[in-house]
Every structure is written in C-alpha cells, then in structure tokens.
Write a protein that holds these residues in place. Structure first.
Motif, PDB file in Angstrom:
ATOM      1  N   MET A   1      17.957  34.321 -31.747  1.00  0.00           N
ATOM      2  CA  MET A   1      17.400  34.117 -33.068  1.00  0.00           C
ATOM      3  C   MET A   1      17.260  32.639 -33.377  1.00  0.00           C
ATOM      4  SD  MET A   1      18.734  37.164 -35.633  1.00  0.00           S
ATOM      5  CE  MET A   1      20.087  36.288 -36.225  1.00  0.00           C
ATOM      6  N   PHE A   2      18.188  31.865 -32.945  1.00  0.00           N
ATOM      7  CA  PHE A   2      18.177  30.450 -33.279  1.00  0.00           C
ATOM      8  C   PHE A   2      18.568  29.654 -32.049  1.00  0.00           C
ATOM      9  CE2 PHE A   2      22.344  32.096 -34.037  1.00  0.00           C
ATOM     10  CZ  PHE A   2      22.180  33.083 -34.984  1.00  0.00           C
ATOM     11  N   GLU A   3      17.562  29.086 -31.388  1.00  0.00           N
ATOM     12  CA  GLU A   3      17.803  28.374 -30.140  1.00  0.00           C
ATOM     13  C   GLU A   3      18.255  26.936 -30.363  1.00  0.00           C
ATOM     14  OE1 GLU A   3      14.459  28.645 -27.574  1.00  0.00           O
ATOM     15  OE2 GLU A   3      14.334  30.806 -27.760  1.00  0.00           O
ATOM     16  N   SER A   4      17.612  26.228 -31.287  1.00  0.00           N
ATOM     17  CA  SER A   4      17.870  24.802 -31.411  1.00  0.00           C
ATOM     18  C   SER A   4      18.765  24.441 -32.588  1.00  0.00           C
ATOM     19  CB  SER A   4      16.539  24.049 -31.535  1.00  0.00           C
ATOM     20  OG  SER A   4      15.872  24.467 -32.716  1.00  0.00           O
ATOM     21  N   GLU A   5      19.184  25.414 -33.356  1.00  0.00           N
ATOM     22  CA  GLU A   5      20.043  25.128 -34.495  1.00  0.00           C
ATOM     23  C   GLU A   5      21.047  26.254 -34.660  1.00  0.00           C
ATOM     24  OE1 GLU A   5      17.225  26.793 -38.048  1.00  0.00           O
ATOM     25  OE2 GLU A   5      16.799  24.818 -37.274  1.00  0.00           O
ATOM     26  N   GLY A   6      22.060  26.000 -35.455  1.00  0.00           N
ATOM     27  CA  GLY A   6      23.078  27.011 -35.692  1.00  0.00           C
ATOM     28  C   GLY A   6      22.582  28.098 -36.632  1.00  0.00           C
ATOM     29  N   ALA A   7      23.340  29.179 -36.680  1.00  0.00           N
ATOM     30  CA  ALA A   7      22.967  30.319 -37.516  1.00  0.00           C
ATOM     31  C   ALA A   7      22.852  29.931 -38.986  1.00  0.00           C
ATOM     32  CB  ALA A   7      23.985  31.436 -37.339  1.00  0.00           C
ATOM     33  N   GLU A   9      22.118  27.044 -40.391  1.00  0.00           N
ATOM     34  CA  GLU A   9      20.904  26.269 -40.641  1.00  0.00           C
ATOM     35  C   GLU A   9      19.664  27.150 -40.593  1.00  0.00           C
ATOM     36  OE1 GLU A   9      23.241  25.311 -38.375  1.00  0.00           O
ATOM     37  OE2 GLU A   9      24.116  23.631 -39.475  1.00  0.00           O
ATOM     38  N   TRP A  10      19.641  28.093 -39.650  1.00  0.00           N
ATOM     39  CA  TRP A  10      18.508  29.015 -39.541  1.00  0.00           C
ATOM     40  C   TRP A  10      18.385  29.845 -40.808  1.00  0.00           C
ATOM     41  CZ3 TRP A  10      18.495  34.488 -39.067  1.00  0.00           C
ATOM     42  CH2 TRP A  10      17.251  35.030 -38.768  1.00  0.00           C
ATOM     43  N   VAL A  11      19.505  30.392 -41.279  1.00  0.00           N
ATOM     44  CA  VAL A  11      19.489  31.200 -42.504  1.00  0.00           C
ATOM     45  C   VAL A  11      19.003  30.356 -43.685  1.00  0.00           C
ATOM     46  CG1 VAL A  11      20.929  32.435 -44.177  1.00  0.00           C
ATOM     47  CG2 VAL A  11      21.237  32.850 -41.724  1.00  0.00           C
ATOM     48  N   GLU A  12      19.491  29.127 -43.790  1.00  0.00           N
ATOM     49  CA  GLU A  12      19.075  28.252 -44.892  1.00  0.00           C
ATOM     50  C   GLU A  12      17.576  27.953 -44.831  1.00  0.00           C
ATOM     51  OE1 GLU A  12      21.684  24.888 -44.587  1.00  0.00           O
ATOM     52  OE2 GLU A  12      23.376  25.998 -45.441  1.00  0.00           O
ATOM     53  N   ASP A  13      17.053  27.744 -43.625  1.00  0.00           N
ATOM     54  CA  ASP A  13      15.610  27.501 -43.473  1.00  0.00           C
ATOM     55  C   ASP A  13      14.802  28.712 -43.922  1.00  0.00           C
ATOM     56  OD1 ASP A  13      16.096  24.987 -42.466  1.00  0.00           O
ATOM     57  OD2 ASP A  13      15.717  25.530 -40.371  1.00  0.00           O
ATOM     58  N   VAL A  14      15.218  29.896 -43.493  1.00  0.00           N
ATOM     59  CA  VAL A  14      14.506  31.113 -43.878  1.00  0.00           C
ATOM     60  C   VAL A  14      14.641  31.332 -45.378  1.00  0.00           C
ATOM     61  CG1 VAL A  14      14.366  33.619 -43.592  1.00  0.00           C
ATOM     62  CG2 VAL A  14      14.778  32.164 -41.595  1.00  0.00           C
TER      63      VAL A  14
END
Length: 81
Positions: A1-7, A9-14
C-alpha cells in the motif's frame, strides 16, 4: 500500500484528499498492520491470493490495475492442495 512512506503518512495524504477516503485508508492500514502482526508470510500470501481471486473482474476494470497487482507464487495459492 505504501512503498516510499510509512502507513501514517499515507493515511494522512489520503485523508487530505478526502476525509471519506481517509477513513477507509486508516481502516485498511489498521487491518493490514494487525494481519502483519499475527500472520506468517505464507498466510499473508494466501489472504492476498484469495482476495485477488475473489475480485479479479473488479481489479481488471481499474484504470491502474497493473499498479495494484502483485506477483503471487502459484505454489502457495489457496486453491493448491
């Protein structure tokens, strides 16, 4: 789900794109984390394989389906004896 960032950060981006999608991303991240804590790699492969098999048509219809596909070892498939 998130290759270049942590979970997180991914959730915050979404979440920044859409609170509705962000909640789904947070839920997915939480479930994935729980699976990773309690399942072996083989069990995780079996889960992904069964989800892929159950939703092949939906996945094929995605415009970016190739980005979502993961190689699955057929020897570890759920359908294998």
């Amino acid at each position: 789900m998130f290759e270049s960032e942590g979970a997180k950060e991914w959730v915050e981006d979404v979440w920044g794109l859409s609170p509705f999608l962000g909640q789904g991303a947070a839920n997915a991240s939480e479930v994935l984390g729980a699976f990773m804590e309690v399942c072996s790699e083989q069990q995780l492969n079996e889960i992904v394989s069964s989800l892929y098999a159950a939703h092949q048509e939906s996945i094929r219809e995605l415009a970016t389906a190739s980005e979502w596909r993961v190689p699955i070892d057929p020897k570890q498939s759920v359908d294998a004896p």
